[in-house]
Motif scaffolding. Structure first.
Motif, PDB file in Angstrom:
ATOM      1  N   GLY A 251       0.816  -1.199   0.000  1.00 18.77           N
ATOM      2  CA  GLY A 251       0.000   0.000   0.000  1.00 18.77           C
ATOM      3  C   GLY A 251       0.855   1.256   0.000  1.00 18.77           C
ATOM      4  N   LEU A 252       0.644   2.140  -0.959  1.00 18.62           N
ATOM      5  CA  LEU A 252       1.339   3.420  -1.020  1.00 18.62           C
ATOM      6  C   LEU A 252       0.389   4.529  -0.582  1.00 18.62           C
ATOM      7  CD1 LEU A 252       3.272   3.127  -4.400  1.00 18.62           C
ATOM      8  CD2 LEU A 252       4.128   2.759  -2.083  1.00 18.62           C
ATOM      9  N   PRO A 253       0.925   5.580   0.048  1.00 20.97           N
ATOM     10  CA  PRO A 253       0.039   6.609   0.588  1.00 20.97           C
ATOM     11  C   PRO A 253      -0.688   7.382  -0.511  1.00 20.97           C
ATOM     12  CG  PRO A 253       2.332   7.280   0.788  1.00 20.97           C
ATOM     13  CD  PRO A 253       2.342   5.854   0.354  1.00 20.97           C
ATOM     14  N   CYS A 254      -1.906   7.767  -0.192  1.00 22.02           N
ATOM     15  CA  CYS A 254      -2.691   8.649  -1.042  1.00 22.02           C
ATOM     16  C   CYS A 254      -3.580   9.482  -0.128  1.00 22.02           C
ATOM     17  CB  CYS A 254      -3.530   7.866  -2.051  1.00 22.02           C
ATOM     18  SG  CYS A 254      -4.870   6.892  -1.313  1.00 22.02           S
ATOM     19  N   VAL A 255      -4.301  10.415  -0.704  1.00 27.04           N
ATOM     20  CA  VAL A 255      -5.304  11.186   0.030  1.00 27.04           C
ATOM     21  C   VAL A 255      -6.647  10.941  -0.645  1.00 27.04           C
ATOM     22  CG1 VAL A 255      -6.114  13.508   0.596  1.00 27.04           C
ATOM     23  CG2 VAL A 255      -3.704  12.923   0.887  1.00 27.04           C
ATOM     24  N   LEU A 256      -7.646  10.587   0.156  1.00 23.33           N
ATOM     25  CA  LEU A 256      -8.977  10.288  -0.357  1.00 23.33           C
ATOM     26  C   LEU A 256      -9.918  11.458  -0.109  1.00 23.33           C
ATOM     27  CD1 LEU A 256      -9.390   6.640   1.000  1.00 23.33           C
ATOM     28  CD2 LEU A 256      -8.730   7.332  -1.319  1.00 23.33           C
ATOM     29  N   VAL A 257     -10.613  11.885  -1.144  1.00 21.36           N
ATOM     30  CA  VAL A 257     -11.673  12.892  -0.998  1.00 21.36           C
ATOM     31  C   VAL A 257     -12.963  12.134  -0.722  1.00 21.36           C
ATOM     32  CG1 VAL A 257     -13.023  14.663  -2.173  1.00 21.36           C
ATOM     33  CG2 VAL A 257     -10.538  14.609  -2.442  1.00 21.36           C
ATOM     34  N   LEU A 258     -13.462  12.238   0.494  1.00 24.36           N
ATOM     35  CA  LEU A 258     -14.666  11.511   0.899  1.00 24.36           C
ATOM     36  C   LEU A 258     -15.938  12.189   0.430  1.00 24.36           C
ATOM     37  CD1 LEU A 258     -13.784  10.604   4.604  1.00 24.36           C
ATOM     38  CD2 LEU A 258     -13.441   9.202   2.551  1.00 24.36           C
ATOM     39  N   LYS A 259     -15.912  13.522   0.416  1.00 27.71           N
ATOM     40  CA  LYS A 259     -17.137  14.247   0.104  1.00 27.71           C
ATOM     41  C   LYS A 259     -16.803  15.640  -0.403  1.00 27.71           C
ATOM     42  CE  LYS A 259     -21.736  15.192   2.006  1.00 27.71           C
ATOM     43  NZ  LYS A 259     -22.407  14.331   1.005  1.00 27.71           N
ATOM     44  N   ARG A 260     -17.599  16.123  -1.331  1.00 25.91           N
ATOM     45  CA  ARG A 260     -17.517  17.511  -1.784  1.00 25.91           C
ATOM     46  C   ARG A 260     -18.546  18.317  -1.005  1.00 25.91           C
ATOM     47  NH1 ARG A 260     -14.122  18.311  -6.540  1.00 25.91           N
ATOM     48  NH2 ARG A 260     -13.358  16.239  -7.058  1.00 25.91           N
ATOM     49  N   LEU A 261     -18.118  19.432  -0.444  1.00 24.73           N
ATOM     50  CA  LEU A 261     -19.003  20.288   0.338  1.00 24.73           C
ATOM     51  C   LEU A 261     -19.537  21.426  -0.520  1.00 24.73           C
ATOM     52  CD1 LEU A 261     -16.726  20.658   3.475  1.00 24.73           C
ATOM     53  CD2 LEU A 261     -18.695  19.140   3.265  1.00 24.73           C
ATOM     54  N   GLU A 262     -20.696  21.914  -0.145  1.00 18.94           N
ATOM     55  CA  GLU A 262     -21.167  23.152  -0.746  1.00 18.94           C
ATOM     56  C   GLU A 262     -20.448  24.315  -0.085  1.00 18.94           C
ATOM     57  OE1 GLU A 262     -25.369  23.441  -0.428  1.00 18.94           O
ATOM     58  OE2 GLU A 262     -25.738  21.493  -1.371  1.00 18.94           O
ATOM     59  N   GLN A 263     -20.241  25.384  -0.840  1.00 22.70           N
ATOM     60  CA  GLN A 263     -19.574  26.549  -0.282  1.00 22.70           C
ATOM     61  C   GLN A 263     -20.321  27.033   0.950  1.00 22.70           C
ATOM     62  OE1 GLN A 263     -18.630  29.522  -3.147  1.00 22.70           O
ATOM     63  NE2 GLN A 263     -18.039  31.056  -1.641  1.00 22.70           N
ATOM     64  N   GLY A 264     -19.558  27.239   2.047  1.00 21.42           N
ATOM     65  CA  GLY A 264     -20.168  27.690   3.289  1.00 21.42           C
ATOM     66  C   GLY A 264     -20.371  26.594   4.303  1.00 21.42           C
ATOM     67  N   GLN A 265     -20.233  25.316   3.872  1.00 17.52           N
ATOM     68  CA  GLN A 265     -20.393  24.213   4.819  1.00 17.52           C
ATOM     69  C   GLN A 265     -19.119  23.943   5.619  1.00 17.52           C
ATOM     70  OE1 GLN A 265     -21.671  20.945   2.295  1.00 17.52           O
ATOM     71  NE2 GLN A 265     -23.749  21.153   3.051  1.00 17.52           N
ATOM     72  N   GLY A 266     -18.019  24.559   5.207  1.00 12.31           N
ATOM     73  CA  GLY A 266     -16.723  24.215   5.766  1.00 12.31           C
ATOM     74  C   GLY A 266     -16.573  24.439   7.251  1.00 12.31           C
ATOM     75  N   HIS A 267     -17.414  25.314   7.847  1.00 12.06           N
ATOM     76  CA  HIS A 267     -17.262  25.601   9.270  1.00 12.06           C
ATOM     77  C   HIS A 267     -18.348  24.955  10.122  1.00 12.06           C
ATOM     78  CE1 HIS A 267     -13.884  28.281   8.824  1.00 12.06           C
ATOM     79  NE2 HIS A 267     -14.496  28.888   7.845  1.00 12.06           N
ATOM     80  N   ASP A 268     -19.178  24.079   9.539  1.00  9.17           N
ATOM     81  CA  ASP A 268     -20.157  23.324  10.315  1.00  9.17           C
ATOM     82  C   ASP A 268     -19.442  22.099  10.878  1.00  9.17           C
ATOM     83  OD1 ASP A 268     -22.216  21.897  11.385  1.00  9.17           O
ATOM     84  OD2 ASP A 268     -23.526  22.047   9.626  1.00  9.17           O
ATOM     85  N   LYS A 269     -18.798  22.300  12.028  1.00  9.37           N
ATOM     86  CA  LYS A 269     -17.922  21.253  12.553  1.00  9.37           C
ATOM     87  C   LYS A 269     -18.682  19.982  12.908  1.00  9.37           C
ATOM     88  CE  LYS A 269     -13.858  20.557  15.391  1.00  9.37           C
ATOM     89  NZ  LYS A 269     -12.855  21.163  16.272  1.00  9.37           N
ATOM     90  N   ALA A 270     -19.915  20.119  13.411  1.00  8.80           N
ATOM     91  CA  ALA A 270     -20.687  18.934  13.749  1.00  8.80           C
ATOM     92  C   ALA A 270     -20.931  18.072  12.507  1.00  8.80           C
ATOM     93  CB  ALA A 270     -22.020  19.341  14.381  1.00  8.80           C
ATOM     94  N   ARG A 271     -21.262  18.731  11.392  1.00  8.16           N
ATOM     95  CA  ARG A 271     -21.490  17.997  10.137  1.00  8.16           C
ATOM     96  C   ARG A 271     -20.204  17.334   9.657  1.00  8.16           C
ATOM     97  NH1 ARG A 271     -24.236  17.497   5.321  1.00  8.16           N
ATOM     98  NH2 ARG A 271     -23.015  17.788   3.423  1.00  8.16           N
ATOM     99  N   LEU A 272     -19.099  18.047   9.767  1.00  8.50           N
ATOM    100  CA  LEU A 272     -17.821  17.483   9.348  1.00  8.50           C
ATOM    101  C   LEU A 272     -17.442  16.283  10.208  1.00  8.50           C
ATOM    102  CD1 LEU A 272     -15.843  20.785   8.776  1.00  8.50           C
ATOM    103  CD2 LEU A 272     -16.886  19.320   7.043  1.00  8.50           C
ATOM    104  N   ASN A 273     -17.653  16.400  11.505  1.00  4.76           N
ATOM    105  CA  ASN A 273     -17.354  15.280  12.396  1.00  4.76           C
ATOM    106  C   ASN A 273     -18.196  14.055  12.044  1.00  4.76           C
ATOM    107  OD1 ASN A 273     -15.441  16.706  13.796  1.00  4.76           O
ATOM    108  ND2 ASN A 273     -16.772  17.255  15.498  1.00  4.76           N
TER     109      ASN A 273
END
Length: 284
Positions: A251-273
């Motif tokens: 296994g080689l390292p990578c970064v996985l994008v789990l979800k695309r957010l709508e603009q403005g969702q970035g600071h809803d920490k509960a949703r991110l958690n």
């Protein structure tokens, strides 16, 4: 500092004499008083935010590097002498003085920022380290034991959580530094290095390693999005991608994008958690 509208019209705010001194850098020394004065004046512009090492061109979305600014930083090692300083039990023996301009910045005991870095009003420095050439914009918190490496560019309202390592990229002068854009959240113990970039409003889960060569993959499609660049408004975490070698499959390292957010969702920490927990990941 106002970002130029386009890199095609960008002119370094640092004086052209920096380039002239760079061409004869091999012969410079602390004995060159005139050269030292020019370099100190140039780095003072970085220290006050009147100049910066790099910025994202809004017209092209590309990172533009001010090579003259990097040359000025590198020339400090030629024209400055080692000096000693002591405050109480703390002792310093270095060519670089500590930063003293902190207008509107909260500096918690134990925080260290070197001269030639810029911290905008409204930033918070917990016990942390900001290296020369680093740029930390307003509303950003550099949390406990986090480091902002040389020339790294940190946007507005960013949270660098505990123990985050933002790598320094100083040489060669044209190399792109690490860029963390506005509104990003970098969770604990992440390492963002080698000129990697995290887009606006994105979230990088705890312990993720991102370098310029690590693939960023869409977890839904398996598509490789980029190398070393998490796009805007994504939730990204560290992962592995299997590859066959003569000695077996590893296994080689990578970064996985789990979800695309709508603009403005970035600071809803509960949703991110919730997004992170749904994938069995830590939220610290």
């Amino acid at each position: 500092m106002t970002v130029p509208e386009s890199s095609s019209v960008f002119t370094s705010p640092l004086p052209a004499v920096v380039d002239e001194l760079w061409e004869r850098r091999a012969e410079l020394s602390p004995a060159d008083a005139d050269a030292r004065a020019e370099i100190i004046a140039a780095v003072d512009l970085l220290d006050t935010g009147a100049a910066r090492v790099a910025f994202v061109d809004p017209a092209t979305d590309e990172v533009v590097v001010d090579e003259r600014a990097k040359r000025a930083i590198l020339l400090t090692f030629k024209v400055l002498e080692m000096s000693e300083a002591k405050v109480g039990e703390f002792y310093q023996h270095d060519k670089m003085p500590l930063k003293t301009t902190f207008d509107g910045v909260r500096v918690v005991p134990g925080a260290i920022a070197r001269w030639g870095s810029y911290c905008a009003p409204g930033t918070i420095l917990m016990p942390s380290f900001v290296n020369i050439g680093g740029y930390v914009d307003s509303g950003t918190m550099v949390d406990t034991w986090a480091t902002v490496g040389s020339c790294a560019q940190i946007g507005k309202n960013v949270h660098l959580a505990g123990g985050v390592g933002i790598g320094g990229v100083l040489e060669p002068p044209n190399a792109k530094p690490v860029v963390i854009e506005d509104g990003a959240m970098i969770f604990s113990r992440c390492m963002i290095i080698e000129g990697a970039r995290v887009g606006k409003g994105s979230v990088v889960g705890a312990g993720t390693i991102l370098s310029a060569s690590i693939p960023v993959i869409d977890a839904e499609t398996g598509e490789e999005i980029s190398r070393g660049h998490v796009p805007d408004y994504c939730v990204a975490v560290g992962g592995t991608r299997m590859k066959k070698f003569n000695g077996g499959e590893f296994g080689l390292p990578c970064v996985l994008v789990l979800k695309r957010l709508e603009q403005g969702q970035g600071h809803d920490k509960a949703r991110l958690n919730d997004i992170l927990r749904d994938n069995g990941l830590a939220t610290g």
